[in-house]
Write an enzyme that holds these catalytic residues in place. Structure first.
Site, PDB file in Angstrom:
ATOM      1  CB  CYS A  50      -0.783   0.144   0.783  1.00 24.03           C
ATOM      2  SG  CYS A  50      -2.211   1.155   1.923  1.00 24.03           S
ATOM      3  CB  CYS A  51       3.763   2.855   2.207  1.00 21.64           C
ATOM      4  SG  CYS A  51       2.701   2.399   3.351  1.00 21.64           S
ATOM      5  CB  CYS A  53      -1.956   7.124   5.739  1.00 19.72           C
ATOM      6  SG  CYS A  53      -1.811   7.527   4.489  1.00 19.72           S
ATOM      7  CB  CYS A  97      -0.826   3.597   9.425  1.00 13.38           C
ATOM      8  SG  CYS A  97      -1.601   2.652   7.782  1.00 13.38           S
ATOM      9  CB  CYS A 134       5.550   4.761   4.665  1.00 18.03           C
ATOM     10  SG  CYS A 134       6.661   6.812   4.107  1.00 18.03           S
TER      11      CYS A 134
HETATM   12  S1  SF4 Z   1       0.784   4.765   5.449  1.00 18.41           S
HETATM   13 FE1  SF4 Z   1      -0.870   3.006   5.499  1.00 18.41          FE
HETATM   14  S2  SF4 Z   1      -2.202   4.238   4.258  1.00 18.41           S
HETATM   15 FE2  SF4 Z   1      -0.551   5.089   3.888  1.00 18.41          FE
HETATM   16  S3  SF4 Z   1       0.136   4.557   2.357  1.00 18.41           S
HETATM   17 FE3  SF4 Z   1       1.489   3.483   3.420  1.00 18.41          FE
HETATM   18  S4  SF4 Z   1      -0.371   1.181   4.325  1.00 18.41           S
HETATM   19 FE4  SF4 Z   1      -1.415   2.811   3.229  1.00 18.41          FE
END
Ligand code: SF4
Length: 244
Positions: free
Chosen positions: A120-121, A208, A211, A234
């Site tokens: 996701c990051c 985010c 998280c 991240c």
């Molecule tokens: S901090 Fe969390 S929501 Fe943001 S990009 Fe990374 S995994 Fe995704």
């Protein structure tokens, strides 16, 4: 030392020694004088970034400023961006992922941050940043050594291999690297700089929304990020290999 003299790691290290002894204004002036708009400040509006941008503007240094808008930031963070633009009279560029949240969900499943936070990051932070860095020679960050294990070895100036195939490198300038949390917040309060109100609710490091959690004031600065995972970064500060 001008930009054309920074093609080897040894030259970068020598310049880092010089910059580490210089005041913040001088460090930022050097970046702008040597690289112009090919140097830009990336910020997530943590305290150190706010100090750095304020210093630059007070000194008349017109470095571009950008932020990564993942699409899942806190409403307070988005509101802060607007407040800061008004306070400073500047425009802060929002760098966004190619995939909308809806497209990401359709392709990889809902709430990817729960199942595969690294991926996701990668999609929402690392790839958009990599694209923005394509047009830069210097990426200026608010990284501080005190922030934790993964950052304590950071230098004020570092050279990274940006594109191994083309042997292209980028400089990463960390002007706040030796500042303490106390120094940062004293500066913010003294100069009345707007900051994220979530800090007053117990959030120490704010990323985010899915998280980020409230964290113990006595714990590590980045505690409260990715709770339940063995993850403290991240990836935006770890994806580039250091040039040898
Ligand atoms: S901090 Fe969390 S929501 Fe943001 S990009 Fe990374 S995994 Fe995704």
């Amino acid at each position: 030392m001008n930009s054309s003299c920074l093609t080897s790691t040894e030259q970068v290290r020598a310049q880092a020694v010089h910059l580490a002894a210089a005041p913040l204004d001088e460090v930022l002036h050097w970046a702008y004088d040597a690289f112009g708009e090919k140097a830009a400040i990336g910020t997530s509006f943590q305290g150190a970034g706010l100090v750095m941008i304020h210093h630059a503007l007070e000194a008349g240094i017109a470095l571009p400023v950008f932020t990564l808008d993942t699409g899942v930031l806190f409403p307070e963070t988005l509101a802060l961006k607007e407040r800061l633009e008004t306070f400073w009279g500047i425009e802060i560029e929002s760098v966004k992922p190619t995939l909308s949240l809806e497209a990401q969900e359709a392709e990889f499943g809902a709430e990817l941050w729960r199942s595969r936070p690294d991926f996701c990051c990668q999609l929402r932070k690392v790839e958009p940043l990599r694209e923005r860095l394509e047009s830069l020679s210097v990426w200026i960050t608010g990284v501080r050594q005190e922030q934790g294990e993964t950052r304590k070895g950071a230098a004020i100036l570092e050279r990274y291999v940006f594109d191994p195939l083309m042997e292209r490198t980028i400089l990463k300038l960390n002007p706040m690297v030796a500042w303490t949390r106390e120094q940062v917040w004293a500066y913010i309060k003294t100069h009345g700089i707007p900051y994220n109100p979530l800090h007053d609710k117990g959030y120490r490091s704010i990323g985010c929304q899915p998280c980020t959690r409230v964290s113990n004031a006595d714990g590590a600065e980045r505690a409260g990020r990715w709770e339940g995972f063995e993850k403290t970064e991240c990836g935006i500060h770890t994806f580039l290999p250091v040039a040898q």
